[in-house]
Design a protein around this motif. Sequence first.
Motif, PDB file in Angstrom:
ATOM      1  N   ALA A  67      78.427  24.124 -49.977  1.00  9.36           N
ATOM      2  CA  ALA A  67      78.594  23.562 -48.648  1.00  9.36           C
ATOM      3  C   ALA A  67      79.292  24.707 -47.852  1.00  9.36           C
ATOM      4  O   ALA A  67      79.336  24.436 -46.852  1.00  9.36           O
ATOM      5  CB  ALA A  67      80.337  22.379 -49.527  1.00  9.36           C
ATOM      6  N   CYS A 116      84.967  22.361 -46.293  1.00 10.91           N
ATOM      7  CA  CYS A 116      84.063  22.479 -47.718  1.00 10.91           C
ATOM      8  C   CYS A 116      84.300  21.705 -48.221  1.00 10.91           C
ATOM      9  O   CYS A 116      83.891  21.025 -49.367  1.00 10.91           O
ATOM     10  CB  CYS A 116      83.943  24.019 -47.893  1.00 10.91           C
ATOM     11  N   GLY A 117      85.752  21.220 -48.948  1.00  6.10           N
ATOM     12  CA  GLY A 117      86.143  20.669 -49.668  1.00  6.10           C
ATOM     13  C   GLY A 117      86.792  18.678 -49.467  1.00  6.10           C
ATOM     14  O   GLY A 117      86.766  18.403 -50.483  1.00  6.10           O
ATOM     15  N   ARG A 166      81.401  14.976 -53.256  1.00  6.70           N
ATOM     16  CA  ARG A 166      82.216  14.121 -54.220  1.00  6.70           C
ATOM     17  C   ARG A 166      83.157  13.052 -53.843  1.00  6.70           C
ATOM     18  O   ARG A 166      84.271  12.340 -54.088  1.00  6.70           O
ATOM     19  CB  ARG A 166      83.127  15.355 -55.424  1.00  6.70           C
ATOM     20  N   THR A 167      84.013  13.781 -52.393  1.00  5.38           N
ATOM     21  CA  THR A 167      84.913  13.098 -51.734  1.00  5.38           C
ATOM     22  C   THR A 167      84.276  11.695 -50.619  1.00  5.38           C
ATOM     23  O   THR A 167      83.353  11.812 -49.971  1.00  5.38           O
ATOM     24  CB  THR A 167      85.331  14.072 -50.417  1.00  5.38           C
ATOM     25  N   ASP A 187      81.659  18.172 -49.010  1.00  4.22           N
ATOM     26  CA  ASP A 187      82.028  17.855 -50.583  1.00  4.22           C
ATOM     27  C   ASP A 187      81.087  16.214 -50.766  1.00  4.22           C
ATOM     28  O   ASP A 187      82.118  15.108 -50.652  1.00  4.22           O
ATOM     29  CB  ASP A 187      82.886  17.591 -51.125  1.00  4.22           C
ATOM     30  N   ARG A 247      76.039  20.417 -55.293  1.00  2.00           N
ATOM     31  CA  ARG A 247      77.458  20.613 -54.699  1.00  2.00           C
ATOM     32  C   ARG A 247      78.431  21.994 -54.622  1.00  2.00           C
ATOM     33  O   ARG A 247      78.972  22.252 -53.564  1.00  2.00           O
ATOM     34  CB  ARG A 247      78.623  19.506 -55.863  1.00  2.00           C
TER      35      ARG A 247
END
Length: 490
Positions: free
Chosen positions: A345, A232-233, A239-240, A237, A342
């Motif tokens: 996720a 999820c991160g 932003r990644t 995501d 965002r």
Amino acid sequence: MFAKPDAVFDRDAVWEALDGFAADTTPGPMLGVVTGRLRQGKTHLLRALTETTGGFLFCADDAVEAESLRRLGEALALHTGNSGAVPPRDWAEALEGLLALGDREPLPVVLDEFPRLVRQSPSLPAVLHAVLRRRSGSAPGGGRARLLLSGSSHPVMRRLFCGPSPLTGLVALDLDVRPFGYREAARFWEIDDPLLALRVHAVVGGTPAYRHALVADRTPAGEGGGFDAWMCGTVLDPRTPLFHEAAGLVHEEADSWDRALCHSVLAAVALGAATPGEVADRVGASLGDVSHGLALLQEHELLDGEPDALRPQLTRLRVTEPLMAFEHAVVRPYRALLDGDRGRAAEVWARARPVFESAVLGPHFAEVCRAWVRDHAAPGTFGAAPGRVGHGSLAGRSGPRGEVVVRGEDVGGRPGPLLSVGLARWGEVMDLPHLERLRKVREALAERGEDVGRVVPACYGAAGFSDALRSAEEAGDVVLVGAERLYHGA
């Protein structure tokens, strides 16, 4: 010879080849070629080589010829300390200046992303051929520059350095930088748990740049980790950078292809379509259109096609890059939702995880099992050295099949003897019915005229094996390969 720097993980054989080439004292210039898909660490390796040896590295950008020559001249001036040097007027002059760097002793000289320079200057290969020939025939020996040309565009590199190309006969080193194997990838990501390593490998494969450049060294085994939280991160995501990587790979590799068709073909294969006909049915396009897309994807090594291990006339397709398969099977249906919010996720992952487990993890586990047979199984495991390892099927999608079919070395151009037929299961404990299924496959093969006298049944199970199946293993009736053996056994 120079020791491999600590900054270079694994790659011992690759470093040995590069170092040996760079230090070769044979008179005259030498040409080496380094290929490999994007993000495999070619530039990292070549930069480490030139920094260790005092060599020269120029990384090409998308630019016009005049700008590239000017930038190259500035880099050469900085390297030699000759601040008053005039930039080269053309590539003949530039190449003479590069090769002159090795006039006194062997020195690696690297042109990274060489295909970009060829796009800017189509005559560059012919100029390079002429300069190398002229230097090779000059006295005394034409210097000892070790020119390394690197490129991620396989079609361009093959056209320049394979087959009828005049440069082919000049290549003294041809090096292909591949992704890490699954065992090396686990060490690279610092994961000790085999099941976690398999899950991560099913998403990011063995591409080294994904860890350092695209997720800022976040690992699922690190602080605050866990596979679901990591997914999820990072991958889910926006932003990644890793979130955008797979969707961009087709655009980076494809140029002016029909990208829509290529994406649809990749999605079809990632979701289980294994033959061109099955892909055409899934995509809803003609076999001719699909064949064109398949050829383009295979040319750029985004798809691989190999003969079925039991029906060699049948070609089986698979997506070569795990992140690409994950994107098209799991993420793509939810990409608009993830891009728009965002914070969704975890919700998306809860909905998409069953597809990941069935459509991605299962087939990927089977591929890792085949890699284990090729690269790590003990010599006596199947009675003879494996020649070919692949998926095998007998008739139709529901007919008898084996995910890990092992044949011996080819004999006179024909497929080698059948050594083993195995089933690979990710999410179920394997039991005697699995062994019975393998026996029925063996019977069907015998009825078809296949020599099954030396066939060893094998069960590959990530979730483990029943006590009854363990007893069958002790009796010599079956070979069992679990996750621990995949990563640490032979």
